[in-house]
Motif scaffolding. Structure first.
Motif, PDB file in Angstrom:
ATOM      1  N   GLY A 140      -6.685 -12.078  -4.341  1.00 15.64           N
ATOM      2  CA  GLY A 140      -5.621 -12.936  -5.092  1.00 15.64           C
ATOM      3  C   GLY A 140      -5.942 -13.320  -7.015  1.00 15.64           C
ATOM      4  N   GLN A 141      -6.032 -14.184  -7.374  1.00 16.19           N
ATOM      5  CA  GLN A 141      -6.525 -14.776  -9.076  1.00 16.19           C
ATOM      6  C   GLN A 141      -7.545 -14.522  -9.253  1.00 16.19           C
ATOM      7  OE1 GLN A 141      -3.591 -18.088  -9.943  1.00 16.19           O
ATOM      8  NE2 GLN A 141      -1.654 -16.932 -10.267  1.00 16.19           N
ATOM      9  N   ARG A 142      -7.986 -15.506  -8.593  1.00 15.26           N
ATOM     10  CA  ARG A 142      -9.850 -14.818  -8.208  1.00 15.26           C
ATOM     11  C   ARG A 142     -10.221 -13.987  -8.499  1.00 15.26           C
ATOM     12  NH1 ARG A 142     -11.521 -20.410  -4.367  1.00 15.26           N
ATOM     13  NH2 ARG A 142      -9.798 -21.961  -5.886  1.00 15.26           N
ATOM     14  N   GLN A 143     -10.136 -12.807  -7.942  1.00 17.76           N
ATOM     15  CA  GLN A 143     -10.069 -11.567  -7.638  1.00 17.76           C
ATOM     16  C   GLN A 143      -9.948 -10.724  -8.785  1.00 17.76           C
ATOM     17  OE1 GLN A 143      -9.284 -12.853  -5.076  1.00 17.76           O
ATOM     18  NE2 GLN A 143     -10.775 -13.159  -3.860  1.00 17.76           N
ATOM     19  N   GLY A 144      -9.429 -11.626  -9.161  1.00 18.55           N
ATOM     20  CA  GLY A 144      -8.392 -11.023 -10.820  1.00 18.55           C
ATOM     21  C   GLY A 144      -7.229  -9.988 -10.613  1.00 18.55           C
ATOM     22  N   ILE A 145      -6.636  -9.814  -9.333  1.00 19.45           N
ATOM     23  CA  ILE A 145      -5.443  -9.620  -9.221  1.00 19.45           C
ATOM     24  C   ILE A 145      -4.149 -10.193  -9.769  1.00 19.45           C
ATOM     25  CG2 ILE A 145      -3.473  -9.051  -7.606  1.00 19.45           C
ATOM     26  CD1 ILE A 145      -6.141  -7.453  -7.114  1.00 19.45           C
ATOM     27  N   VAL A 146      -3.428  -9.489 -11.088  1.00 23.53           N
ATOM     28  CA  VAL A 146      -1.831  -9.099 -11.566  1.00 23.53           C
ATOM     29  C   VAL A 146      -0.915  -8.792 -11.217  1.00 23.53           C
ATOM     30  CG1 VAL A 146      -3.884  -9.765 -13.724  1.00 23.53           C
ATOM     31  CG2 VAL A 146      -2.426  -7.216 -12.683  1.00 23.53           C
ATOM     32  N   ALA A 147       0.105  -9.599 -11.532  1.00 27.23           N
ATOM     33  CA  ALA A 147       1.783  -9.224 -10.965  1.00 27.23           C
ATOM     34  C   ALA A 147       1.701  -8.222 -11.507  1.00 27.23           C
ATOM     35  CB  ALA A 147       2.560 -10.383 -11.235  1.00 27.23           C
ATOM     36  N   GLY A 148       2.243  -6.556 -10.765  1.00 22.64           N
ATOM     37  CA  GLY A 148       2.926  -5.723 -11.583  1.00 22.64           C
ATOM     38  C   GLY A 148       1.419  -4.601 -10.896  1.00 22.64           C
ATOM     39  N   SER A 149       0.666  -5.043 -10.213  1.00 27.46           N
ATOM     40  CA  SER A 149      -0.525  -3.685  -9.955  1.00 27.46           C
ATOM     41  C   SER A 149       0.256  -2.944  -9.292  1.00 27.46           C
ATOM     42  CB  SER A 149      -1.813  -4.874 -10.017  1.00 27.46           C
ATOM     43  OG  SER A 149      -2.035  -5.521 -10.173  1.00 27.46           O
ATOM     44  N   PRO A 150      -0.495  -2.208  -9.349  1.00 29.55           N
ATOM     45  CA  PRO A 150      -0.088  -0.523  -8.558  1.00 29.55           C
ATOM     46  C   PRO A 150      -0.884  -0.955  -7.209  1.00 29.55           C
ATOM     47  CG  PRO A 150      -0.159   0.543 -10.336  1.00 29.55           C
ATOM     48  CD  PRO A 150      -0.950  -0.696 -10.483  1.00 29.55           C
ATOM     49  N   VAL A 151      -0.053  -0.484  -5.554  1.00 23.97           N
ATOM     50  CA  VAL A 151      -1.499  -0.666  -4.623  1.00 23.97           C
ATOM     51  C   VAL A 151      -1.203   0.501  -3.915  1.00 23.97           C
ATOM     52  CG1 VAL A 151      -1.510  -2.029  -2.432  1.00 23.97           C
ATOM     53  CG2 VAL A 151      -0.692  -3.041  -4.108  1.00 23.97           C
ATOM     54  N   ILE A 152      -2.322   1.950  -3.403  1.00 17.69           N
ATOM     55  CA  ILE A 152      -1.766   2.674  -2.871  1.00 17.69           C
ATOM     56  C   ILE A 152      -3.087   2.906  -1.953  1.00 17.69           C
ATOM     57  CG2 ILE A 152      -1.800   4.070  -5.312  1.00 17.69           C
ATOM     58  CD1 ILE A 152      -4.590   5.054  -5.444  1.00 17.69           C
ATOM     59  N   ASN A 153      -3.077   3.836  -0.705  1.00 12.38           N
ATOM     60  CA  ASN A 153      -4.215   3.854  -0.092  1.00 12.38           C
ATOM     61  C   ASN A 153      -4.263   5.708  -0.877  1.00 12.38           C
ATOM     62  OD1 ASN A 153      -1.885   5.756   1.301  1.00 12.38           O
ATOM     63  ND2 ASN A 153      -1.751   4.997   2.135  1.00 12.38           N
ATOM     64  N   GLU A 154      -4.757   6.177   0.809  1.00 12.80           N
ATOM     65  CA  GLU A 154      -5.843   7.810   0.326  1.00 12.80           C
ATOM     66  C   GLU A 154      -4.619   8.979   0.312  1.00 12.80           C
ATOM     67  OE1 GLU A 154      -5.535   6.934   4.708  1.00 12.80           O
ATOM     68  OE2 GLU A 154      -6.024   5.760   2.698  1.00 12.80           O
ATOM     69  N   THR A 155      -3.241   8.867   0.679  1.00 13.55           N
ATOM     70  CA  THR A 155      -1.994   9.360   1.075  1.00 13.55           C
ATOM     71  C   THR A 155      -1.136   9.362  -0.442  1.00 13.55           C
ATOM     72  OG1 THR A 155      -0.689   7.916   2.106  1.00 13.55           O
ATOM     73  CG2 THR A 155      -2.760   9.240   3.265  1.00 13.55           C
ATOM     74  N   GLY A 156      -1.013   8.239  -1.205  1.00 13.31           N
ATOM     75  CA  GLY A 156      -0.407   8.096  -2.487  1.00 13.31           C
ATOM     76  C   GLY A 156       0.216   6.496  -2.384  1.00 13.31           C
ATOM     77  N   VAL A 157       1.173   6.644  -3.518  1.00 15.53           N
ATOM     78  CA  VAL A 157       2.016   5.056  -3.300  1.00 15.53           C
ATOM     79  C   VAL A 157       2.398   3.970  -2.114  1.00 15.53           C
ATOM     80  CG1 VAL A 157       3.115   3.599  -5.102  1.00 15.53           C
ATOM     81  CG2 VAL A 157       1.822   5.520  -5.899  1.00 15.53           C
ATOM     82  N   LEU A 158       1.474   3.043  -2.393  1.00 16.90           N
ATOM     83  CA  LEU A 158       2.263   1.778  -1.675  1.00 16.90           C
ATOM     84  C   LEU A 158       3.380   1.096  -1.584  1.00 16.90           C
ATOM     85  CD1 LEU A 158      -0.484   1.417   1.432  1.00 16.90           C
ATOM     86  CD2 LEU A 158       1.035   2.051   1.581  1.00 16.90           C
ATOM     87  N   GLY A 159       2.956   0.281  -2.719  1.00 20.39           N
ATOM     88  CA  GLY A 159       3.907  -0.662  -3.455  1.00 20.39           C
ATOM     89  C   GLY A 159       3.185  -1.320  -4.928  1.00 20.39           C
ATOM     90  N   GLN A 160       3.710  -2.080  -5.242  1.00 23.97           N
ATOM     91  CA  GLN A 160       3.533  -3.081  -6.358  1.00 23.97           C
ATOM     92  C   GLN A 160       3.350  -4.719  -5.845  1.00 23.97           C
ATOM     93  OE1 GLN A 160       6.431  -2.713  -9.097  1.00 23.97           O
ATOM     94  NE2 GLN A 160       4.636  -3.032 -10.900  1.00 23.97           N
ATOM     95  N   VAL A 161       1.894  -5.587  -6.699  1.00 21.82           N
ATOM     96  CA  VAL A 161       1.975  -6.640  -6.839  1.00 21.82           C
ATOM     97  C   VAL A 161       3.459  -7.521  -7.582  1.00 21.82           C
ATOM     98  CG1 VAL A 161       0.304  -8.448  -7.069  1.00 21.82           C
ATOM     99  CG2 VAL A 161      -0.549  -6.413  -5.891  1.00 21.82           C
TER     100      VAL A 161
END
Length: 317
Positions: A151-172
């Motif tokens: 979350g915020q304490r780890q530096g996550i911001v809204a709009g960050s892309p989220v992926i895994n080893e195969t491709g894009v999963l979604g967005q924060v």
């Protein structure tokens, strides 16, 4: 003559002798077998005998099973050896292909850097990322969202892309102090700019197709657009959020309706959150890009344009 007749054997021959009938014998032995079975079940009278026989026959059984076990072990060894040799050959081929590909990638990277230096272009952006774990799926049954442990304490911001080893999963889409909410690409409100790897044509993919979060589709594509089943779509990178080149989906269906100006193009996402536990959260590309010409700096005063116009008028006089 009378003497000789008295010496004759008057007993009937064996063929004509009458004894216990076959049916009687069958009934007697059947009753005996049933009696022994009932006695064995109820009183275990044959269990000691069975144990003795099993103990005596055990060495013989083991001796007779040695050739069978040796044959099975030899066959398994030869099969395993053949599979190991085939796996080694396949691994060697893949390693050689990866080595060749790595060499070409390294050469292309060096050439790209030289061309950028020659043309005085900005260097390629380095995407920073951090690992996260999916905690659970959101409770809303009409959306496709998951919660991660960053979350915020780890530096996550809204709009960050989220992926895994195969491709894009979604967005924060929502950030909390110790967790974040990720909207998957298959959500009905999700959209992502994509690039067709074959034609280099840009478009946009939207989620929520075929039920609640089951697929994607390309919208607003002309009916004669050059799109084929099997085309691979990647992120275009023009939105300032997703880095370019990330795998997004593959084209699964193309329907060209004669009376409509647009084609219906179905997509299958390459990454699925159903069997994923660990993901990577990328920093949005806009965090590294220069500000747009029309955007004022955050620390600039609100009347900065008016002050600039007044200074210009004053200088003109």
């Amino acid at each position: 003559m009378a003497t000789s007749l008295g010496l004759l054997d008057r007993t009937p021959p064996p063929f004509f002798r009458q004894g216990t009938s076959a049916l009687t014998k069958l009934s007697m032995f059947s009753a005996l077998a049933i009696l022994l079975m009932v006695a064995d079940v109820r009183f275990k009278i044959t269990e000691p005998l069975r144990a003795v026989i099993a103990t005596v026959l055990l060495p013989i059984e083991r001796a007779l099973s040695v050739p069978v076990q040796a044959w099975d072990s030899g066959r398994e060894y030869m099969t395993g050896l053949q599979q190991a040799l085939e796996s080694e050959a396949e691994a060697s081929r893949k390693l050689a292909a990866l080595a060749e590909r790595a060499s070409r990638v390294e050469q292309l990277t060096m050439e790209n850097n030289r061309l950028r230096s020659l043309l005085e272009l900005r260097p390629a952006l380095v995407v920073r990322s951090q690992a996260a774990e999916i905690l659970y799926e959101a409770a809303d049954p009409y959306s496709r969202k998951v919660i991660i442990d960053r979350g915020q304490r780890q530096g996550i911001v809204a709009g960050s892309p989220v992926i895994n080893e195969t491709g894009v999963l979604g967005q924060v889409t929502r950030v909390y102090p110790l967790s974040s909410e990720v909207t998957l690409l298959t959500d009905k409100d999700a959209a992502i700019p994509v690039l067709n790897s074959r034609t280099q044509a840009r478009s946009a993919a939207f989620g929520g197709v075929g039920g609640i979060g089951q697929g994607l589709e390309l919208r607003f594509m002309a009916g004669n657009a050059d799109v084929q089943v099997g085309d691979v779509l990647t992120t275009s990178g023009v939105d300032g959020v997703y880095p370019p080149g990330l795998a997004v989906a593959t084209v699964t269906s193309v329907e060209r309706v004669a009376d409509s100006g647009f084609a219906r193009i179905g997509l299958k996402p390459v990454a699925s959150a159903d069997a994923v536990r660990h993901v990577l959260v990328l920093e949005p590309m806009r965090e590294q890009m220069p500000p747009r010409p029309g955007d004022a700096p955050a620390d600039a005063p609100a009347d900065a344009p008016a002050a600039a116009s007044a200074a210009k008028r004053k200088g003109g006089r």
